[in-house]
Design a protein around this motif. Structure first.
Motif, short mmCIF file in Angstrom:
data_model
loop_
_atom_site.label_atom_id
_atom_site.label_comp_id
_atom_site.label_asym_id
_atom_site.label_seq_id
_atom_site.Cartn_x
_atom_site.Cartn_y
_atom_site.Cartn_z
N VAL A 73 26.96 -12.70 15.93
CA VAL A 73 25.81 -12.64 15.02
C VAL A 73 25.62 -11.20 14.53
O VAL A 73 25.42 -10.96 13.35
CB VAL A 73 24.53 -13.15 15.72
CG1 VAL A 73 23.31 -12.92 14.86
CG2 VAL A 73 24.69 -14.62 16.09
N LYS A 74 25.73 -10.25 15.43
CA LYS A 74 25.59 -8.84 15.04
C LYS A 74 26.73 -8.42 14.11
O LYS A 74 26.51 -7.71 13.14
CB LYS A 74 25.55 -7.95 16.27
CG LYS A 74 24.26 -8.08 17.05
CD LYS A 74 24.27 -7.19 18.27
CE LYS A 74 22.98 -7.36 19.05
NZ LYS A 74 22.97 -6.54 20.26
N VAL A 107 27.63 -8.47 6.42
CA VAL A 107 26.76 -8.81 5.30
C VAL A 107 26.05 -7.56 4.78
O VAL A 107 25.97 -7.33 3.58
CB VAL A 107 25.75 -9.91 5.69
CG1 VAL A 107 24.67 -10.07 4.64
CG2 VAL A 107 26.48 -11.23 5.93
N LEU A 108 25.56 -6.74 5.68
CA LEU A 108 24.90 -5.51 5.28
C LEU A 108 25.87 -4.59 4.54
O LEU A 108 25.52 -4.01 3.51
CB LEU A 108 24.33 -4.79 6.52
CG LEU A 108 23.57 -3.50 6.24
CD1 LEU A 108 22.34 -3.80 5.37
CD2 LEU A 108 23.17 -2.84 7.55
N VAL A 153 28.48 -10.34 12.10
CA VAL A 153 28.25 -10.98 10.80
C VAL A 153 27.15 -10.22 10.05
O VAL A 153 27.26 -9.96 8.85
CB VAL A 153 27.91 -12.47 10.96
CG1 VAL A 153 27.40 -13.06 9.67
CG2 VAL A 153 29.13 -13.23 11.46
N ALA A 154 26.10 -9.87 10.76
CA ALA A 154 25.00 -9.13 10.12
C ALA A 154 25.50 -7.80 9.58
O ALA A 154 25.13 -7.39 8.47
CB ALA A 154 23.85 -8.94 11.10
N LEU A 155 26.33 -7.10 10.34
CA LEU A 155 26.88 -5.82 9.88
C LEU A 155 27.78 -6.00 8.65
O LEU A 155 27.73 -5.21 7.71
CB LEU A 155 27.64 -5.13 11.00
CG LEU A 155 26.79 -4.49 12.08
CD1 LEU A 155 27.67 -3.95 13.21
CD2 LEU A 155 25.93 -3.37 11.50
N ARG A 161 25.66 -12.64 21.40
CA ARG A 161 25.11 -12.19 20.13
C ARG A 161 26.08 -11.32 19.33
O ARG A 161 25.81 -10.99 18.20
CB ARG A 161 23.81 -11.43 20.36
CG ARG A 161 22.72 -12.33 20.83
CD ARG A 161 21.44 -11.59 20.92
NE ARG A 161 20.39 -12.45 21.44
CZ ARG A 161 19.22 -12.02 21.83
NH1 ARG A 161 18.94 -10.74 21.75
NH2 ARG A 161 18.33 -12.86 22.28
#
Length: 182
Positions: A32-33, A39-40, A35-37, A29
């Motif tokens: 994914v994490k 994007v955030l 990428v999420a960070l 993960r």
């Protein structure tokens, strides 16, 4: 018989648990994490940038000055063969987006403005003035220089220099009568 005995066959591979260990799940993960960070972070940066730009635009609007000056009336006119002094009034129109406090600049100009008024956007203020005109062949059609000071909403005093057109005004008639033809 009594007790149950667990036998481990070393030739057989161990049974795998249905769920992978926590570390293995976390490693899968991570992308994914990450990428999420990212994007955030981009979203937070975009919002902050937009707010910063909006604040800069607001500062520019608060500092914007757009004044228009026209002849409003004539009260007196006197002079000699070389110079004419007209006492009268001018209209100062605020064409900017914010209210401004307008006053005479206190510097020598063709038209000296007296008084101070707060002028709302799209509104006008009337000022008493004294205009000194040098009698020349083109004196009745030559624009006159006006110096004003505008204090904008950001509290900054901004000098404004503009001109007044005499064509078609009572001042033009006064100049034609007061200045002899050469």
């Amino acid at each position: 018989m009594g007790e149950a005995v667990n036998v481990i066959d070393l030739d057989e591979p161990a049974e795998r648990s249905v769920r992978p260990p926590v570390v293995a799940r976390w490693r899968r993960r991570v992308p994914v994490k990450a990428v999420a960070l990212v994007v955030l972070g981009v979203l937070i940066g975009a919002v902050a940038g937009q707010r910063w730009e909006a604040a800069r635009q607001e500062e520019r609007r608060a500092a914007e000055v757009s004044l228009f000056v026209t002849v409003a009336g004539t009260e007196s006119g006197q002079g000699d063969r070389s110079r004419l002094t007209i006492g009268g009034t001018v209209t100062v129109l605020n064409g900017g987006p914010r209210p401004v406090q307008v006053a005479g600049a206190g510097v020598v100009a063709d038209v000296m403005v007296w008084g101070e008024h707060r002028i709302e956007p799209g509104a006008a203020g009337w000022f008493r003035v004294s205009a000194t005109i040098t009698c020349t062949d083109d004196a009745a059609s030559r624009p006159l220089r006006v110096g004003l000071v505008a204090v904008t909403e950001d509290g900054v005093r901004r000098p404004v220099t503009t001109t007044i057109q005499l064509n078609g005004t009572s001042w033009q008639d006064q100049v034609r009568r007061g200045c002899p033809r050469r």
